[in-house]
Design an enzyme around this catalytic site. Structure first.
Site, PDB file in Angstrom:
ATOM      1  N   ARG A 239     111.316  44.756  42.160  1.00 14.66           N
ATOM      2  CA  ARG A 239     112.319  44.558  41.122  1.00 14.66           C
ATOM      3  C   ARG A 239     113.607  45.210  41.604  1.00 14.66           C
ATOM      4  O   ARG A 239     113.574  46.291  42.237  1.00 14.66           O
ATOM      5  CB  ARG A 239     111.888  45.217  39.804  1.00 14.66           C
ATOM      6  CG  ARG A 239     110.796  44.470  39.062  1.00 14.66           C
ATOM      7  CD  ARG A 239     111.302  43.140  38.480  1.00 14.66           C
ATOM      8  NE  ARG A 239     110.302  42.454  37.697  1.00 14.66           N
ATOM      9  CZ  ARG A 239     109.500  41.491  38.146  1.00 14.66           C
ATOM     10  NH1 ARG A 239     109.580  41.093  39.406  1.00 14.66           N
ATOM     11  NH2 ARG A 239     108.633  40.903  37.337  1.00 14.66           N
ATOM     12  N   GLU A 268     120.323  40.717  37.903  1.00 11.70           N
ATOM     13  CA  GLU A 268     120.046  39.353  38.364  1.00 11.70           C
ATOM     14  C   GLU A 268     120.664  38.376  37.379  1.00 11.70           C
ATOM     15  O   GLU A 268     120.456  38.538  36.181  1.00 11.70           O
ATOM     16  CB  GLU A 268     118.537  39.105  38.436  1.00 11.70           C
ATOM     17  CG  GLU A 268     117.940  39.789  39.636  1.00 11.70           C
ATOM     18  CD  GLU A 268     116.472  39.459  39.859  1.00 11.70           C
ATOM     19  OE1 GLU A 268     115.971  38.482  39.278  1.00 11.70           O
ATOM     20  OE2 GLU A 268     115.838  40.197  40.608  1.00 11.70           O
ATOM     21  N   HIS A 287     115.335  35.573  43.907  1.00 14.65           N
ATOM     22  CA  HIS A 287     114.048  35.865  43.240  1.00 14.65           C
ATOM     23  C   HIS A 287     113.098  34.664  43.329  1.00 14.65           C
ATOM     24  O   HIS A 287     112.662  34.126  42.298  1.00 14.65           O
ATOM     25  CB  HIS A 287     114.303  36.259  41.776  1.00 14.65           C
ATOM     26  CG  HIS A 287     113.202  37.100  41.195  1.00 14.65           C
ATOM     27  ND1 HIS A 287     113.406  38.048  40.227  1.00 14.65           N
ATOM     28  CD2 HIS A 287     111.862  37.124  41.437  1.00 14.65           C
ATOM     29  CE1 HIS A 287     112.253  38.616  39.906  1.00 14.65           C
ATOM     30  NE2 HIS A 287     111.299  38.067  40.625  1.00 14.65           N
TER      31      HIS A 287
END
Ligand code: GLV
Length: 326
Positions: A239, A268, A287
């Site tokens: 993460r 993000e 991602h």
């Protein structure tokens, strides 16, 4: 009798949308971008189940607004740092996720990133596409060898272990750090448990596979980056906030470490003016570590089945808070 109501916050594989709509009254958010918070809060009112993504914040406010008939939260991801699990458990709402099916795909992606950054594949590909390739040159695009290197894995869970397995073929020495030493896994693979600082000091490649929680927030910051070798590589497939982005930028710019490859960023998506985007020694992808057809199909299946099981008060296939699973 009217069907139970569900909200699905993004498109998933069509077969599993059909399955949901046969078994529930479906409200599907079809936009590419997540529903804005006010719309999300409006849409959850009165639903029996929610199928959500890690971009949807599922907190007490949302659970209150949804109402006490809410029977299940089904996340299409293995990670769940966007969901307040304690609060869901308190309200006896099982929370499903999609572990296992994405483990190998994510480990493959980790190696794709690692190899790409070590051998400057993305950077040199841009060079060719930009018509800059004039000749073969003995000193162009020199990278780092992967074979015989020391790979340090932080977080020896399912994905960390699969990443370690793949390192055997490259004759890597494997170090790992985790809050729990995994003697069971050490019996299967030649890898050595070390403390975090030793791992940072001795690894050529540091790969992050930990969950995000209060203990792992900014686990890799200025001090940790300074411990790493000057020719080392950092890979983050966990993460974004596990790494202090500003410290990473300085470390890459000042050549404290050699390069980084990131599947995840903080925030993000990464901001358009984030200086990391200006660096050739920082590879960033959006991602995508679990994004293979097969895996995303399986993630669609499990999250859809968890949703429908949950609204019918049947056992979820995979549950983060098993103490309240049906
Ligand atoms: C993706 O990051 C996931 O948690 O599945």
């Amino acid at each position: 009798m009217s069907k139970p109501k569900v909200l699905v916050t993004r498109k998933i594989f069509p077969e599993w949308i059909d399955y949901i709509s046969k078994n529930a009254e479906l409200d599907l958010w079809e936009d590419e971008l997540p529903p804005p918070r006010d719309i999300l809060l409006n849409k959850v009112k009165g639903v029996d189940g929610i199928l959500c993504l890690l971009t949807d914040k599922i907190d007490p406010e949302l659970m209150d607004i949804a109402g006490s008939q809410l029977k299940v939260i089904s996340q299409i991801a293995v990670g769940f740092d966007n969901i307040n699990i304690d609060e869901a458990t308190k309200r006896k709402i099982p929370v499903g996720n999609t572990p296992d099916v994405l483990t190998s795909t994510t480990a493959d992606a980790t190696w794709s990133l690692l190899m790409s950054i070590a051998r400057r594949i993305s950077e040199s590909e841009r060079f060719v596409h930009n018509n800059k390739w004039k000749t073969w040159h003995p000193l162009h695009f020199l990278g780092q060898d992967i074979y015989n290197s020391t790979l340090g894995i932080i977080g020896m869970g399912r994905i960390g272990y699969e990443v370690a397995k793949r390192a055997i073929g490259f004759d890597c020495k494997i170090l790992y750090y985790d809050v729990n030493r995994r003697l069971d896994l050490e019996e299967k693979l030649p890898m050595q448990y070390v403390d975090l600082n030793t791992l940072l000091k001795e690894s050529d490649i540091v790969s992050l596979h930990t969950v995000l929680n209060d203990d792992t927030y900014h686990l890799i910051g200025e001090n940790e980056l300074k411990l790493m070798k000057n020719n080392s590589i950092l890979v983050n497939v966990s993460r974004g906030p596990v790494v202090d982005t500003k410290a990473l930028y300085r470390a890459l710019k000042d050549k404290i470490i050699w390069a980084a490859a990131l599947d995840v960023t903080d925030p993000e998506p990464i901001l358009k003016d984030d200086p990391l985007l200006q660096l050739d020694n920082c590879l960033i992808v959006p991602h995508i570590a679990s994004a293979s057809y097969k895996t995303r199909y399986e993630m669609s299946r499990i999250s859809a089945q968890n949703l429908i099981n949950g609204i019918n008060k049947k056992t979820l296939l995979t549950c983060i808070n098993p103490e309240v699973n049906y």
